[in-house]
Design an enzyme around this catalytic site. Structure first.
Site, short mmCIF file in Angstrom:
data_model
loop_
_atom_site.label_atom_id
_atom_site.label_comp_id
_atom_site.label_asym_id
_atom_site.label_seq_id
_atom_site.Cartn_x
_atom_site.Cartn_y
_atom_site.Cartn_z
CE LYS A 172 25.99 -68.24 9.64
NZ LYS A 172 25.75 -66.84 9.92
CG ASP B 17 22.71 -68.37 5.75
OD1 ASP B 17 21.81 -69.15 5.32
OD2 ASP B 17 23.28 -67.54 5.02
#
Ligand code: SF4
Length: 231
Positions: free
Chosen positions: A134, A152
């Site tokens: 991420k 997310d």
């Protein structure tokens, strides 16, 4: 374990390949200010901000980095102080011991392997200690070279509600989105979903009645006024 929103996508709408373009266009018109909320002025500040943002709010990170970036300007600066001092300086972002350790390891590698510069490829970014997919995705995208799609909690929830994926695992969700979203939109797409998630499609109470996507969304709670396409 985060709640699944896959089951909410029940209403019949056009196939996702037909909906993705209008979804992006409408969200872009609705949220022209949808950009990263972290404040930074250089690739190094970007990398540090994203690393500090794990498990905390962006506003919290910005409060800390306002002072941090005055004191720590180069990778060497993070290694020039004892770890405890760095821990104190980032304390308010939480998980400060692990974050300080990751920051120092990353700075070491930037100096040793990358000439003190932040690398641009996912492969290189993922080598940095404490940098997971991420973080690497966010950094690459903000440096203008998205190589994946950031997933997310908002991206996951909205992708599921919009019927763009039936997956639960962020890596599999990302894979579905990369097949669907046109490549030039990989960078802005997560921002659009994140801002829409914050402002309209709340986890508990989605405001479907004022959502610009309510005729394109299989989870909309608004009755369709015209018959929608059948899959
Ligand atoms: S707020 Fe919009 S995107 Fe979210 S469930 Fe309702 S119609 Fe779908």
């Amino acid at each position: 374990m985060a709640r699944s929103y896959v089951h909410e996508a029940r209403r019949r709408v056009a196939p996702k390949r037909e909906r993705i373009r209008p979804i992006i266009e409408r969200l872009a018109a609705e949220h022209p200010d949808a950009t990263i909320a972290l404040r930074f002025v250089s690739p190094l500040e970007l990398l540090v901000s994203v690393m500090l943002s794990a498990q905390t709010m962006d506003v919290n990170v910005n409060r800390v980095t306002e002072r941090l970036f005055v004191k720590y300007r180069r990778p060497e600066d993070y290694l020039a102080v004892p770890q405890e001092e760095l821990e104190r300086d980032i304390f308010a972002t939480g998980f400060f011991r692990q974050k300080a350790k990751s920051l120092r390891g990353t700075m070491r590698m930037l100096i040793d392997d990358f000439g003190g510069e932040v690398p641009r490829t996912m492969e290189e970014l993922l080598r940095l200690p404490g940098v997971a997919r991420k973080t690497a995705n966010v950094v690459a995208a903000e440096l203008g070279q998205p190589q994946g799609i950031v997933v997310d909690t908002h991206v996951r929830r909205l992708s599921q509600r919009l019927g763009l994926t039936r997956q639960e695992d962020p890596v599999k969700i990302e894979r579905d989105l990369m097949r669907l979203v046109p490549r030039p939109d990989w960078g802005r797409f997560p921002h659009l979903l994140i801002w829409h998630g914050r402002r309209v499609c709340d986890a508990r109470r989605p405001a479907c009645e004022r959502c610009v996507l309510n005729d394109l969304c299989p989870s909309s709670r608004v009755e369709a006024s015209v018959p929608v396409d059948v899959l």
